[in-house]
Design a protein around this motif. Structure first.
Motif, PDB file in Angstrom:
ATOM      1  N   ARG A 145     -61.223  54.961 118.534  1.00  0.00           N
ATOM      2  CA  ARG A 145     -62.832  54.340 118.498  1.00  0.00           C
ATOM      3  C   ARG A 145     -63.327  54.966 117.073  1.00  0.00           C
ATOM      4  N   GLY A 164     -58.587  51.243 111.174  1.00  0.00           N
ATOM      5  CA  GLY A 164     -57.742  51.864 112.415  1.00  0.00           C
ATOM      6  C   GLY A 164     -56.348  52.084 112.135  1.00  0.00           C
ATOM      7  N   ASN A 178     -57.895  51.495 120.250  1.00  0.00           N
ATOM      8  CA  ASN A 178     -58.148  50.695 118.917  1.00  0.00           C
ATOM      9  C   ASN A 178     -59.353  49.769 118.909  1.00  0.00           C
ATOM     10  N   THR A 179     -60.582  50.297 118.796  1.00  0.00           N
ATOM     11  CA  THR A 179     -61.793  49.681 118.765  1.00  0.00           C
ATOM     12  C   THR A 179     -62.736  50.252 117.963  1.00  0.00           C
ATOM     13  N   ALA A 180     -63.119  49.512 116.734  1.00  0.00           N
ATOM     14  CA  ALA A 180     -63.861  50.037 115.758  1.00  0.00           C
ATOM     15  C   ALA A 180     -65.050  50.452 116.163  1.00  0.00           C
ATOM     16  N   TRP A 200     -57.824  46.924 113.676  1.00  0.00           N
ATOM     17  CA  TRP A 200     -58.309  47.515 114.827  1.00  0.00           C
ATOM     18  C   TRP A 200     -57.792  46.429 116.020  1.00  0.00           C
TER      19      TRP A 200
END
Length: 289
Positions: A145, A164, A178-180, A200
């Motif tokens: 993240r 990402g 994988n979360t911005a 992402w």
């Protein structure tokens, strides 16, 4: 310092022993510089001149205004700690954290920047992220993240690039991978502008927590699986005040969507381009509300 017009006493990390050669562990030197800024009456500016600063997680708990400042992409924070890179905990109302003109590169898979206020107080903290580049590191090591925010008021993200994995990553259960930007607990007045969130699984993720006032403008999310995911379960406090303008979301993955908003009032969307579905073909809805 070129390009910086803010106030506060400047503390240069190299004056406290940082080397910035990419191989020396600068963790202690950076910590000592941050502590010096925290000890000042009104806080201060922690300055990273050009260099690559290898560090484990820096945990900052402060009642003062703290700025982390660099000279752009030549000032690199190399994160080697899987538990995170910058962890800021607000200890007073209206304390400010600014991170400006720095590049963060991942050398361990974990969150890059974590901010935590307090549900009982110390929540009216101002956070400014400006001119940041959060990117993958050697061997495609990536941040899970870019930013995790909890109990934050007046969070501003402007002119940033959050990158990402090289291919958007393998979809898995959010928000761990994988979360911005993850809104993990109640946030108020979040503004995102002129920012790129690409590669992402999730661009912006909020699930079963409250967000009041979210503005996204002049930004893009390219090669994401899910662009904006804002869901509050029935019976929870309804999210409100979502403004999405002049933003491009390209969610080109099977089963993807550009925007999903549930249990929310006062949603405004204008002048946006949304693409969803495998290879740009819409096998699912671009917008779910």
């Amino acid at each position: 310092i070129s390009g910086y017009s803010g106030g506060g006493i400047v503390y240069n990390v190299k004056s406290y022993g940082a080397v910035g050669d990419g191989s020396t562990d600068d963790t202690t030197a950076i910590t000592n510089t941050i502590n010096a800024a925290k000890a000042a009456t009104s806080g201060g500016v922690v300055y990273f001149p050009a260099g690559i600063y290898k560090t484990n997680k820096q945990t900052i708990s402060s009642t003062k205004d703290i700025t982390l400042l660099g000279d752009g992409d030549v000032s690199v924070i190399a994160g080697y700690d899987a538990t995170g890179c910058i962890n800021f905990t607000s200890a007073a109302d209206y304390a400010t954290l600014e991170i400006i003109n720095l590049r963060f590169r991942a050398y361990a898979t974990g969150p890059c920047i974590t901010f935590t206020g307090s549900p009982a107080g110390a929540r009216h903290t101002r956070i400014l992220l400006k001119l940041l580049n959060v990117s993958v590191g050697a061997g495609n090591t990536y941040w899970t993240r870019a930013l995790v925010a909890s109990y934050a008021s007046n969070l501003t993200i402007d002119n940033c690039v959050f990158e990402g994995t090289a291919d958007g990553g393998t979809p898995s259960t959010p928000p761990n991978t994988n979360t911005a930007i993850e809104i993990a607990a109640i946030c108020v007045n979040t503004r995102i502008s002129n920012t790129s969130l690409s590669f992402w699984q999730y661009g912006i993720y909020l699930n079963n927590t409250y967000q009041e006032g979210l503005s996204i403008s002049n930004s893009d999310m390219v090669c994401v699986k899910y662009g904006i995911h804002l869901i509050q379960t029935a019976g929870g406090t309804r999210n409100t005040g979502i403004y999405l303008t002049t933003t491009h979301i390209d969610a080109r993955t099977a089963g993807s969507y550009a925007v999903r908003i549930e249990n929310c009032s006062a949603v405004y969307i204008s002048s946006c381009l949304f693409i969803a579905g495998l290879n740009g073909c819409s096998d699912t809805a671009e917008v779910l509300m």
